[in-house]
Scaffold this motif. Structure first.
Motif, PDB file in Angstrom:
ATOM      1  N   GLY A   9      13.266  -0.828   2.941  1.00  0.00           N
ATOM      2  CA  GLY A   9      13.992   0.288   2.342  1.00  0.00           C
ATOM      3  C   GLY A   9      15.478   0.280   2.634  1.00  0.00           C
ATOM      4  N   ILE A  10      15.909   1.282   3.387  1.00  0.00           N
ATOM      5  CA  ILE A  10      17.333   1.592   3.484  1.00  0.00           C
ATOM      6  C   ILE A  10      18.130   0.454   4.144  1.00  0.00           C
ATOM      7  N   GLY A  11      17.651  -0.043   5.273  1.00  0.00           N
ATOM      8  CA  GLY A  11      18.374  -1.110   5.983  1.00  0.00           C
ATOM      9  C   GLY A  11      18.509  -2.353   5.126  1.00  0.00           C
ATOM     10  N   SER A  46       7.722   3.743  -6.201  1.00  0.00           N
ATOM     11  CA  SER A  46       7.962   2.545  -5.372  1.00  0.00           C
ATOM     12  C   SER A  46       9.228   2.759  -4.545  1.00  0.00           C
ATOM     13  N   PRO A  47       9.133   3.515  -3.445  1.00  0.00           N
ATOM     14  CA  PRO A  47      10.339   3.919  -2.722  1.00  0.00           C
ATOM     15  C   PRO A  47      11.265   2.767  -2.321  1.00  0.00           C
ATOM     16  N   ASP A  48      10.697   1.679  -1.792  1.00  0.00           N
ATOM     17  CA  ASP A  48      11.589   0.625  -1.291  1.00  0.00           C
ATOM     18  C   ASP A  48      12.274  -0.121  -2.437  1.00  0.00           C
ATOM     19  N   ILE A  49      11.537  -0.379  -3.502  1.00  0.00           N
ATOM     20  CA  ILE A  49      12.139  -1.023  -4.677  1.00  0.00           C
ATOM     21  C   ILE A  49      13.242  -0.120  -5.234  1.00  0.00           C
ATOM     22  N   TRP A  65      17.957   7.321   0.178  1.00  0.00           N
ATOM     23  CA  TRP A  65      16.900   7.164  -0.830  1.00  0.00           C
ATOM     24  C   TRP A  65      17.102   8.213  -1.918  1.00  0.00           C
ATOM     25  N   GLY A  66      16.419   8.029  -3.041  1.00  0.00           N
ATOM     26  CA  GLY A  66      16.570   8.973  -4.144  1.00  0.00           C
ATOM     27  C   GLY A  66      17.956   8.861  -4.784  1.00  0.00           C
ATOM     28  N   VAL A  67      18.236   9.776  -5.695  1.00  0.00           N
ATOM     29  CA  VAL A  67      19.474   9.729  -6.477  1.00  0.00           C
ATOM     30  C   VAL A  67      20.472  10.763  -5.947  1.00  0.00           C
ATOM     31  N   ASP A  85       3.726  19.556  -2.632  1.00  0.00           N
ATOM     32  CA  ASP A  85       5.187  19.497  -2.542  1.00  0.00           C
ATOM     33  C   ASP A  85       5.652  18.900  -1.215  1.00  0.00           C
ATOM     34  N   TRP A  86       4.796  18.086  -0.595  1.00  0.00           N
ATOM     35  CA  TRP A  86       5.165  17.490   0.689  1.00  0.00           C
ATOM     36  C   TRP A  86       6.072  16.276   0.509  1.00  0.00           C
ATOM     37  N   PHE A  87       6.155  15.741  -0.704  1.00  0.00           N
ATOM     38  CA  PHE A  87       6.957  14.542  -0.965  1.00  0.00           C
ATOM     39  C   PHE A  87       7.972  14.890  -2.042  1.00  0.00           C
ATOM     40  N   ILE A  88       9.248  14.731  -1.723  1.00  0.00           N
ATOM     41  CA  ILE A  88      10.316  15.191  -2.615  1.00  0.00           C
ATOM     42  C   ILE A  88      10.590  14.182  -3.727  1.00  0.00           C
ATOM     43  N   LEU A  89      10.475  14.630  -4.959  1.00  0.00           N
ATOM     44  CA  LEU A  89      10.935  13.814  -6.090  1.00  0.00           C
ATOM     45  C   LEU A  89      11.976  14.623  -6.848  1.00  0.00           C
ATOM     46  N   GLY A  90      13.200  14.117  -6.882  1.00  0.00           N
ATOM     47  CA  GLY A  90      14.271  14.777  -7.633  1.00  0.00           C
ATOM     48  C   GLY A  90      14.082  14.550  -9.128  1.00  0.00           C
ATOM     49  N   ALA A  92      16.135  13.444 -11.557  1.00  0.00           N
ATOM     50  CA  ALA A  92      16.589  12.155 -12.097  1.00  0.00           C
ATOM     51  C   ALA A  92      15.668  11.030 -11.629  1.00  0.00           C
ATOM     52  N   ASP A  93      15.253  11.085 -10.371  1.00  0.00           N
ATOM     53  CA  ASP A  93      14.337  10.082  -9.817  1.00  0.00           C
ATOM     54  C   ASP A  93      13.039  10.058 -10.632  1.00  0.00           C
ATOM     55  N   ILE A  94      12.564  11.239 -11.001  1.00  0.00           N
ATOM     56  CA  ILE A  94      11.320  11.333 -11.771  1.00  0.00           C
ATOM     57  C   ILE A  94      11.433  10.557 -13.088  1.00  0.00           C
ATOM     58  N   GLU A 147      -2.332   6.776   4.563  1.00  0.00           N
ATOM     59  CA  GLU A 147      -1.405   6.003   3.734  1.00  0.00           C
ATOM     60  C   GLU A 147      -0.016   6.175   4.302  1.00  0.00           C
ATOM     61  N   PHE A 148       0.860   5.161   4.131  1.00  0.00           N
ATOM     62  CA  PHE A 148       2.154   5.194   4.801  1.00  0.00           C
ATOM     63  C   PHE A 148       2.933   6.482   4.550  1.00  0.00           C
ATOM     64  N   GLN A 149       3.126   6.869   3.291  1.00  0.00           N
ATOM     65  CA  GLN A 149       3.961   8.051   3.028  1.00  0.00           C
ATOM     66  C   GLN A 149       3.291   9.324   3.539  1.00  0.00           C
ATOM     67  N   GLN A 150       1.964   9.332   3.512  1.00  0.00           N
ATOM     68  CA  GLN A 150       1.225  10.478   4.043  1.00  0.00           C
ATOM     69  C   GLN A 150       1.534  10.642   5.530  1.00  0.00           C
ATOM     70  N   TRP A 151       1.610   9.501   6.200  1.00  0.00           N
ATOM     71  CA  TRP A 151       1.917   9.509   7.638  1.00  0.00           C
ATOM     72  C   TRP A 151       3.397   9.805   7.887  1.00  0.00           C
ATOM     73  N   PHE A 152       4.264   9.058   7.190  1.00  0.00           N
ATOM     74  CA  PHE A 152       5.695   9.087   7.499  1.00  0.00           C
ATOM     75  C   PHE A 152       6.338  10.398   7.034  1.00  0.00           C
ATOM     76  N   VAL A 153       6.057  10.782   5.787  1.00  0.00           N
ATOM     77  CA  VAL A 153       6.662  12.001   5.245  1.00  0.00           C
ATOM     78  C   VAL A 153       5.733  13.190   5.454  1.00  0.00           C
TER      79      VAL A 153
HETATM   80  N1  FO1 Z   1      11.576  10.426   2.741  1.00  0.00           N
HETATM   81  C1  FO1 Z   1      11.372  11.608   3.363  1.00  0.00           C
HETATM   82  O1  FO1 Z   1      11.573  11.692   4.565  1.00  0.00           O
HETATM   83  N2  FO1 Z   1      10.904  12.704   2.668  1.00  0.00           N
HETATM   84  C2  FO1 Z   1      10.661  12.668   1.328  1.00  0.00           C
HETATM   85  O2  FO1 Z   1      10.229  13.659   0.743  1.00  0.00           O
HETATM   86  C3  FO1 Z   1      10.903  11.420   0.641  1.00  0.00           C
HETATM   87  C4  FO1 Z   1      10.738  11.300  -0.726  1.00  0.00           C
HETATM   88  C5  FO1 Z   1      11.083  10.089  -1.358  1.00  0.00           C
HETATM   89  C6  FO1 Z   1      10.999   9.985  -2.748  1.00  0.00           C
HETATM   90  C7  FO1 Z   1      11.372   8.812  -3.381  1.00  0.00           C
HETATM   91  C8  FO1 Z   1      11.833   7.727  -2.624  1.00  0.00           C
HETATM   92  O3  FO1 Z   1      12.196   6.601  -3.231  1.00  0.00           O
HETATM   93  C9  FO1 Z   1      11.908   7.822  -1.233  1.00  0.00           C
HETATM   94  C10 FO1 Z   1      11.536   9.001  -0.597  1.00  0.00           C
HETATM   95  N3  FO1 Z   1      11.628   9.112   0.797  1.00  0.00           N
HETATM   96  C11 FO1 Z   1      11.371  10.312   1.411  1.00  0.00           C
HETATM   97  C12 FO1 Z   1      12.008   7.962   1.619  1.00  0.00           C
HETATM   98  C13 FO1 Z   1      10.788   7.055   1.934  1.00  0.00           C
HETATM   99  O4  FO1 Z   1       9.716   7.793   2.414  1.00  0.00           O
HETATM  100  C14 FO1 Z   1      11.074   6.035   3.060  1.00  0.00           C
HETATM  101  O5  FO1 Z   1      12.382   6.037   3.468  1.00  0.00           O
HETATM  102  C15 FO1 Z   1      10.725   4.644   2.723  1.00  0.00           C
HETATM  103  O6  FO1 Z   1       9.482   4.525   2.111  1.00  0.00           O
HETATM  104  C16 FO1 Z   1      10.735   3.780   3.990  1.00  0.00           C
HETATM  105  O7  FO1 Z   1      11.228   2.555   3.686  1.00  0.00           O
END
Ligand code: FO1
Length: 305
Positions: A9-11, A46-49, A65-67, A85-90, A92-94, A147-153
């Protein structure tokens, strides 16, 4: 020089901007992680893509992440109507998730869709998801497997990670171009991403680990740990709970046998002899990717290693 980066992802996305500055976008191929993909609101995310797409096209949000400046009208309605609503989708991202999901449903492979999105966003680099097959990073915790996002977010990475499993491997085949990009590159770089949840799920795809190990002499890893701390995300806690140890040396041990060079931050210089003892050449550089010049210098250090 042709460079292939294995990126989470970000790094990974930030590092890739430095690489683009250093060698030009046309020389760069990014193999992206799909282990933290999820289905949410009936959409394939696909958050990392997407972080690579948004970062390289200059529209990424403040959090990495996001727009940027995205609105959350859809999110508000979902919450009002009692939806998840535990996972944020903006908003534009949608739009991107709608296009991708529709095309996936019509049978197009993810890699073909991503190649087209990359072209439309004019990111310049070649971006290939590691696999078109279903691969999901699962985190084993004392509360069961999540699942990863379930755990992480969803759980804010609260329950300690006791293990990581990649659902779908073996059997997930490399997307078209992945093995060739590893084979034909002058340099293969393991980006400063989380080894357990960003790079490992790419290496877990059938044949990818072997392909990278086969290029070991030209593979360089960049430490995502600086002075025992992760810049973002759950890596520091994962190194504590999964081992080998919470330092750049721990990451180097994790990659032993895969790379012949390793880049660490200057403040980790004391670890150099121990990392060299693993059979890697070690280069120290400023690994904190604060701004564009810092990202470029780190990319240049990785290429020179
Ligand atoms: N990270 C969060 O901490 N909270 C979120 O609600 C969240 C939503 C989200 C939506 C789209 C996207 O592309 C990334 C998003 N992320 C969110 C980041 C993501 O969970 C992680 O940073 C990566 O998956 C880790 O590489």
């Amino acid at each position: 020089v042709r460079v292939t980066v294995l990126s989470g992802g970000i790094g990974g996305a930030r590092f890739t901007t430095g690489l683009v500055d250093a060698v030009g976008a046309e020389a760069v191929t990014v193999i992206g992680n799909v282990g933290d993909d999820l289905e949410h609101w009936g959409l394939h995310v696909s958050p990392d893509i997407d972080t690579v797409l948004y970062t390289l096209s200059g529209r990424v949000g403040e959090l990495g992440w996001g727009v940027r400046d995205d609105t959350r009208a859809s999110m508000g309605v979902v919450a009002e109507l009692g939806g998840p609503d535990w996972f944020i989708l903006g908003d534009a991202d949608i739009g991107l998730h709608l296009v991708r999901s529709e095309r996936l449903r019509s049978g197009e492979p993810l890699s073909a869709i991503v190649a087209d999105l990359a072209e439309r966003f004019a990111i310049g680099v070649r971006l290939i998801p590691a696999t078109d097959d279903r691969l999901r990073t699962m985190i084993l915790t004392d509360d069961g497997e999540l699942e990863f996002q379930q755990w992480f977010v969803g759980r804010r990475a609260g329950p300690a990670a006791r293990g990581v499993r990649f659902e779908g491997v073996p059997g997930a085949r490399p997307a078209p171009g992945v093995l060739e990009a590893i084979r034909d590159a002058d340099r293969v770089i393991l980006a400063p991403s989380n080894p357990f949840i960003s790079v490992d799920p790419i290496l877990a795809v059938d044949g990818v680990r072997e392909a990278v190990a086969g290029r070991r002499g030209d593979v360089v890893a960049v430490s995502p740990i600086i002075g025992g701390e992760a810049i973002k995300g759950p890596l520091a806690a994962m190194l504590d709970s999964l081992g080998p140890e919470r330092s750049a040396l721990g990451v180097a041990r994790h990659y032993a046998g895969l790379c012949s060079a390793f880049v660490v931050d200057e403040r980790d210089a004391a670890l150099v002899p121990a990392i060299e003892a693993l059979g890697m050449r070690v280069v120290t550089a400023g690994a904190l990717m604060r701004d564009a010049p810092a990202r470029r210098r780190l990319a240049e250090a990785a290429l020179a290693a």
